[in-house]
Design a protein around this motif. Sequence first.
Motif, PDB file in Angstrom:
ATOM      1  N   GLU A   1       0.829  -1.207   0.000  1.00  0.00           N
ATOM      2  CA  GLU A   1       0.000   0.000   0.000  1.00  0.00           C
ATOM      3  C   GLU A   1       0.862   1.255   0.000  1.00  0.00           C
ATOM      4  O   GLU A   1       0.569   2.222  -0.709  1.00  0.00           O
ATOM      5  N   THR A   2       1.916   1.248   0.786  1.00  0.00           N
ATOM      6  CA  THR A   2       2.823   2.394   0.850  1.00  0.00           C
ATOM      7  C   THR A   2       3.504   2.603  -0.494  1.00  0.00           C
ATOM      8  O   THR A   2       3.606   3.730  -0.989  1.00  0.00           O
ATOM      9  N   PHE A   3       3.962   1.516  -1.100  1.00  0.00           N
ATOM     10  CA  PHE A   3       4.601   1.573  -2.412  1.00  0.00           C
ATOM     11  C   PHE A   3       3.653   2.170  -3.449  1.00  0.00           C
ATOM     12  O   PHE A   3       4.021   3.081  -4.187  1.00  0.00           O
ATOM     13  N   ARG A   4       2.439   1.658  -3.480  1.00  0.00           N
ATOM     14  CA  ARG A   4       1.455   2.156  -4.439  1.00  0.00           C
ATOM     15  C   ARG A   4       1.085   3.606  -4.158  1.00  0.00           C
ATOM     16  O   ARG A   4       0.960   4.415  -5.084  1.00  0.00           O
ATOM     17  N   GLY A   5       0.898   3.931  -2.887  1.00  0.00           N
ATOM     18  CA  GLY A   5       0.527   5.286  -2.511  1.00  0.00           C
ATOM     19  C   GLY A   5       1.595   6.311  -2.851  1.00  0.00           C
ATOM     20  O   GLY A   5       1.297   7.482  -3.113  1.00  0.00           O
ATOM     21  N   ALA A   6       2.835   5.882  -2.865  1.00  0.00           N
ATOM     22  CA  ALA A   6       3.940   6.789  -3.179  1.00  0.00           C
ATOM     23  C   ALA A   6       4.237   6.832  -4.675  1.00  0.00           C
ATOM     24  O   ALA A   6       5.188   7.489  -5.100  1.00  0.00           O
ATOM     25  N   GLY A   7       3.413   6.125  -5.468  1.00  0.00           N
ATOM     26  CA  GLY A   7       3.656   6.100  -6.909  1.00  0.00           C
ATOM     27  C   GLY A   7       4.870   5.268  -7.273  1.00  0.00           C
ATOM     28  O   GLY A   7       5.565   5.578  -8.244  1.00  0.00           O
ATOM     29  N   GLY A   8       5.119   4.231  -6.509  1.00  0.00           N
ATOM     30  CA  GLY A   8       6.303   3.401  -6.709  1.00  0.00           C
ATOM     31  C   GLY A   8       6.434   2.815  -8.095  1.00  0.00           C
ATOM     32  O   GLY A   8       7.526   2.811  -8.672  1.00  0.00           O
ATOM     33  N   ALA A   9       5.346   2.327  -8.644  1.00  0.00           N
ATOM     34  CA  ALA A   9       5.396   1.744  -9.988  1.00  0.00           C
ATOM     35  C   ALA A   9       5.842   2.781 -11.006  1.00  0.00           C
ATOM     36  O   ALA A   9       6.698   2.512 -11.858  1.00  0.00           O
ATOM     37  N   ARG A  10       5.286   3.969 -10.912  1.00  0.00           N
ATOM     38  CA  ARG A  10       5.646   5.061 -11.838  1.00  0.00           C
ATOM     39  C   ARG A  10       7.114   5.427 -11.671  1.00  0.00           C
ATOM     40  O   ARG A  10       7.832   5.604 -12.648  1.00  0.00           O
ATOM     41  N   LEU A  11       7.558   5.538 -10.420  1.00  0.00           N
ATOM     42  CA  LEU A  11       8.942   5.906 -10.161  1.00  0.00           C
ATOM     43  C   LEU A  11       9.931   4.893 -10.729  1.00  0.00           C
ATOM     44  O   LEU A  11      11.032   5.239 -11.145  1.00  0.00           O
ATOM     45  N   LEU A  12       9.502   3.621 -10.733  1.00  0.00           N
ATOM     46  CA  LEU A  12      10.375   2.568 -11.266  1.00  0.00           C
ATOM     47  C   LEU A  12      10.143   2.316 -12.754  1.00  0.00           C
ATOM     48  O   LEU A  12      10.791   1.462 -13.338  1.00  0.00           O
TER      49      LEU A  12
END
Length: 64
Positions: free
Chosen positions: A49-60
């Motif tokens: 949830e934290t990863f998704r909330g921080a836009g992790g996929a986009r950042l990677l």
Amino acid sequence: MSLLERSIDGGFHPASSMARDWRFDPLRSAPDFNQIFRRAEELQRQALETFRGAGGARLLGLPG
């Protein structure tokens, strides 16, 4: 079990592996395993949830 607990406390939440990997088979009947597994599942869920909330996929640069 204590090593597994320490790993989870240290930020390693291998709930998916704990559920399927045959190497955990000998531990599954231990009384503490289910409690440790549930904790790993919850921490893994929170991390995702934290990863998704921080836009992790986009950042990677991963699909969204």
